[in-house]
Design an enzyme around this catalytic site. Structure first.
Site, short mmCIF file in Angstrom:
data_model
loop_
_atom_site.label_atom_id
_atom_site.label_comp_id
_atom_site.label_asym_id
_atom_site.label_seq_id
_atom_site.Cartn_x
_atom_site.Cartn_y
_atom_site.Cartn_z
N LYS A 13 0.86 -1.11 -0.07
CA LYS A 13 0.00 -0.01 -0.03
C LYS A 13 0.98 1.29 -0.06
CE LYS A 13 -2.99 2.70 3.36
NZ LYS A 13 -3.67 2.65 4.52
N LYS B 44 -9.86 12.65 8.95
CA LYS B 44 -9.31 12.29 10.14
C LYS B 44 -8.96 13.66 11.00
CE LYS B 44 -5.97 9.00 8.50
NZ LYS B 44 -6.47 7.70 9.35
N ASP C 155 1.91 6.73 5.21
CA ASP C 155 1.00 5.68 4.82
C ASP C 155 1.30 5.15 3.61
OD1 ASP C 155 -1.12 4.46 5.66
OD2 ASP C 155 -2.65 5.66 4.59
N ASP D 217 -11.98 6.61 4.83
CA ASP D 217 -10.63 6.63 5.84
C ASP D 217 -10.08 4.98 5.63
OD1 ASP D 217 -8.20 7.21 6.87
OD2 ASP D 217 -9.36 7.53 8.76
N ARG E 82 -7.36 -0.84 1.97
CA ARG E 82 -8.02 -2.07 1.66
C ARG E 82 -8.58 -2.19 0.12
NH1 ARG E 82 -11.78 -2.16 6.66
NH2 ARG E 82 -10.05 -0.89 7.38
N1 BES Z 1 -3.55 4.58 7.34
C1 BES Z 1 -4.60 4.56 8.05
C2 BES Z 1 -4.26 3.43 9.41
C3 BES Z 1 -3.18 4.07 10.38
C4 BES Z 1 -3.49 4.83 11.26
C5 BES Z 1 -1.92 3.70 10.20
C6 BES Z 1 -2.74 5.09 12.42
C7 BES Z 1 -0.93 4.25 11.31
C8 BES Z 1 -1.47 4.77 12.08
C9 BES Z 1 -5.82 3.78 7.66
O1 BES Z 1 -5.94 4.23 6.34
C10 BES Z 1 -6.88 4.05 8.15
O2 BES Z 1 -7.34 5.20 8.18
N2 BES Z 1 -7.70 3.17 8.70
C11 BES Z 1 -8.93 3.62 9.34
C12 BES Z 1 -9.93 2.35 9.13
C13 BES Z 1 -11.25 2.52 9.76
C14 BES Z 1 -11.86 3.80 9.28
C15 BES Z 1 -12.10 1.60 9.72
C16 BES Z 1 -8.48 3.19 11.16
O3 BES Z 1 -7.68 2.34 11.44
O4 BES Z 1 -8.97 3.99 11.83
ZN ZN Z 2 -4.42 5.07 5.18
MN MN Z 3 -7.14 5.82 5.94
#
Ligand code: BES
Ligand code: ZN
Ligand code: MN
Length: 506
Positions: free
Chosen positions: A266, A278, A289, A348, A352
Site C-alpha cells: 500500500k 481524520k 502511509d 478513511d 484495503r
Molecule cells: N492509514 C490508516 C491506518 C493507520 C492509522 C496507520 C494510524 C497508522 C497509524 C488507514 O487508512 C485508516 O485510516 N484506517 C482506519 C480504518 C477505519 C476507518 C475502519 C483506522 O484504522 O482508523
Molecule cells: Zn491509510
Molecule cells: Mn485511512
C-alpha cells in the site's frame, strides 16, 4: 559508509578508535584483546576482573589511552554469553556506532562480537553491518543548516580472528550492504513529505531504481487504471489532483517457467481520511502511509542486488487520499478489477480498496505466494502497539516462514485469526461487501476484506501500522532512529534468501 574486514592483529596506531564487545562474567578473550590490553598495561583486565565494568548489554566505557597511537578504545557490554543472539549484535553495534558519532570520529574498527560462539559468524557480521548503518541513518535533506562541526562516520573495519572466517566476512559484508541499501530506500521514501513524494514522483523513483538495478518496470497510468476498471484505486484517488499510479516491478532470477512470488505494498502518499476526514492531531504522520509500498520497492532493489535465484514481482498501488469536489463518498459503491463490488462506509478505510485492485491484478501472474504489506489499521496499533506487525494468512507454511524470518531479523510479527465469522461483519446490504466492519476487531475485518481478493493463492497480509515508523511506544532500539523504520525489507529479504517452493497449496 565504507565497510571492510581485516585480520585482527593488534598494531598500535593502525586505527584511531577500536570497539571491543565483552560478555558479562567471562574471561578476557585471548588474541586481539589480550594484545591490546598488554599495550594498555592491563586496563581492560582490571576493569573486567574487578567488575568496574560489568559488560551488561549496551553498557559502554571509553578508555582514552596514554602514550599510544590508538587514541580511544570503546568497550561495549554484550550481556550474558548464553543469551547472545543476532538482536544483541544489532543493538550493541548500533549503540557503539552512535557513540563513535558522538566522539566526532569518522572511522573506527570493531573486533567482531562473539567470534566462535554458537551464533553463526555470517549472521554476526551481517548484523554488525545492520546495527552500524541503520543507527547512523538520518534524514536531513530538508534542513538548510547542517552542522559542519559534526563529521560523518564513513569508514568501519571489522576485525576477524579466525582465518576460515575471512572469506565469510567479505561475503557477509557485501550481502548485508545490499540489504541496508534497500532499507535506506524504503526509509527515505517513507520519510519524504507528501508534497515531495507524490504518486508521480514515487513512480519515477521506482522507474529510476529499476534501471539502476536491472529490474523490469511498468507504470500503469490513470488511463490504464480506468481502462482496467480498477475502481478501488480510481475511487480513492478521485479527491486528489494527483493522478494515481500502479507500479509493477519485476525481477527474474529464477527459471523462466517458474511462477513468481509477489509482494504488494500500500502506498498512500498522504492519507487525510478523505470525506471521513481524520482529526488534525498527528495527521502529519500520514505521509508514512506509503510505507508498505516503499518497503516493496526497497526489497525489490535488495533482491536484485543480491541476485537471488527466484522470480519476484512487486506491485505498488499509489495514490493520495484527499477530499474535494470529485471525492468518493460514504455510500458510494466501487467495482474492483475483477468485478467484485464494495459499499463505502468510511473513506478513511482506503488502503484495503487499493490493495483489492492490486492483489487482484497480481493473480494474473499466478503467483506461488502473495505477501502484502500495509499501514492498514489503527486497530492493529491498539492490539500490538509498536512492537510487532500484525500477520494474517490462509497458508500455514508461508506464515511459518515469515514468523521465523521475523524472529531472526527482529522484525517480529504476531498472528491474528481470520475465522469466517469476521467476514460476517463486512457483509453489505447493497454491494458484495462493505469497507468497514464496525468497532470490534478492526485489524481483522480489514484483513478479511483483503482476503476476498486472494482466491486460493497462498497469502500473508502484514499490517505494519505500528511498526513502519518510530511512534510513542517504539522500542527505542539503537538502529531505529526517528522516522521511518523500513520495516519489512530485512524481514522479506531474509525469507526470500532461503526461498523454496511451498509444499502445501493453501
Ligand atoms: N492509514 C490508516 C491506518 C493507520 C492509522 C496507520 C494510524 C497508522 C497509524 C488507514 O487508512 C485508516 O485510516 N484506517 C482506519 C480504518 C477505519 C476507518 C475502519 C483506522 O484504522 O482508523
Ligand atoms: Zn491509510
Ligand atoms: Mn485511512
Amino acid at each position: 559508509m565504507n565497510i571492510s574486514s581485516e585480520k585482527a592483529e593488534f598494531k598500535d596506531g593502525k586505527f584511531e578508535t577500536v570497539v571491543i564487545g565483552l560478555f558479562e562474567g567471562a574471561d578476557l578473550p585471548s588474541g586481539y584483546v589480550k594484545q591490546l590490553d598488554q599495550a594498555l598495561g592491563g586496563t581492560i583486565e582490571d576493569l573486567v576482573i574487578n567488575r568496574k565494568f560489568k559488560c551488561t548489554l549496551n553498557q559502554t566505557h571509553l578508555i582514552y589511552t596514554r602514550g599510544m597511537k590508538t587514541g580511544r578504545i570503546l568497550l561495549i557490554g554484550l550481556g550474558k554469553y548464553d543469551q547472545f543472539n543476532t538482536e544483541k549484535v544489532r543493538s550493541a553495534s548500533g549503540n557503539a556506532a552512535l557513540k563513535i558519532k558522538e566522539y566526532n570520529t569518522n572511522s573506527y574498527a570493531v573486533l567482531v562480537f562473539g567470534e566462535g560462539c554458537n551464533v553463526p559468524i555470517n549472521d554476526i557480521i551481517q548484523d554488525l553491518v545492520f546495527g552500524a548503518e541503520l543507527s547512523l541513518y538520518s534524514f536531513d535533506r530538508y534542513k538548510t543548516k547542517i552542522d559542519r562541526e559534526k563529521v560523518d562516520v564513513d569508514k568501519l573495519v571489522i576485525l576477524v580472528n579466525k582465518h576460515e572466517n575471512f572469506s565469510i566476512a567479505k561475503r557477509s559484508i557485501i550481502a548485508a550492504t545490499s540489504v541496508v541499501d534497500g532499507v535506506k530506500v524504503a526509509r527515505d521514501l517513507s520519510n519524504m513529505p507528501g508534497n515531495y513524494c507524490t504518486p508521480t514522483i514515487l513512480a519515477n523513483v521506482a522507474l529510476d531504481i529499476s534501471r539502476k538495478h536491472g529490474l523490469a518496470c511498468k507504470i500503469l497510468e490513470s488511463r490504464d487504471i480506468s481502462r482496467l476498471k480498477m475502481g478501488g484505486l480510481m475511487g480513492v484517488s478521485s479527491g486528489s489532483r494527483e493522478p494515481p499510479k500502479l507500479i509493477v516491478l519485476e525481477y527474474r532470477g529464477g527459471n523462466t517457467n517458474e511462477k513468481p512470488v509477489v509482494l504488494v505494498g500500500k502506498a498512500v502518499t498522504f492519507d487525510s481520511g478523505g470525506i471521513s476526514i481524520k482529526p488534525a492531531d498527528k495527521m502529519e504522520q500520514m505521509k508514512h502511509d506509503k510505507s508498505g509500498g516503499t518497503t516493496v520497492i526497497g526489497t525489490m532493489q535488495a533482491v536484485a542486488d543480491l541476485k537471488l535465484p527466484l522470480n519476484l514481482v512487486g506491485i505498488v498501488p499509489v495514490t493520495e487520499n484527499l477530499l474535494g469536489g470529485d471525492s468518493y463518498r460514504p455510500g458510494d459503491v466501487l467495482t474492483f478489477y475483477k468485478g467484485k463490488t464494495a459499499e463505502i462506509i468510511n473513506t478513511d478505510a482506503e488502503g484495503r480498496l487499493i490493495l483489492a485492485d492490486a492483489i487482484s491484478y497480481s493473480l494474473d501472474y499466478k503467483p506461488q505466494a502473495i505477501v502484502d504489506l500495509a499501514t492498514l489499521t489503527g486497530a492493529c496499533v491498539i492490539a500490538l502497539g509498536n512492537v510487532a506487525s500484525g500477520l494474517f494468512s490462509n497458508n500455514d507454511e508461508l506464515r511459518d516462514r515469515i514468523v521465523r524470518a521475523g524472529e531472526y531479523t527482529g522484525e517480529r510479527v504476531w498472528e491474528f485469526p481470520l475465522w469466517k465469522e469476521y467476514s460476517e461483519q463486512i457483509k453489505s446490504d447493497v454491494a458484495d461487501i462493505k469497507n468497514t466492519g464496525g468497532r470490534g476487531g478492526g485489524a481483522i475485518t480489514a484483513a478479511a476484506f483483503i482476503s476476498e481478493f486472494v482466491e486460493n493463492y497462498p497469502w500473508v497480509h502484514l499490517d505494519i501500522a505500528g511498526t513502519a515508523w518510530v511512534q510513542d511506544n517504539s522500542m527505542g532500539k539503537s538502529y531505529l532512529p526517528k522516522g521511518a523504520t523500513g520495516v519489512g525489507v530485512r524481514l522479506l529479504t531474509q525469507m526470500l534468501q532461503n526461498w523454496k517452493k511451498l509444499s502445501s497449496n493453501s
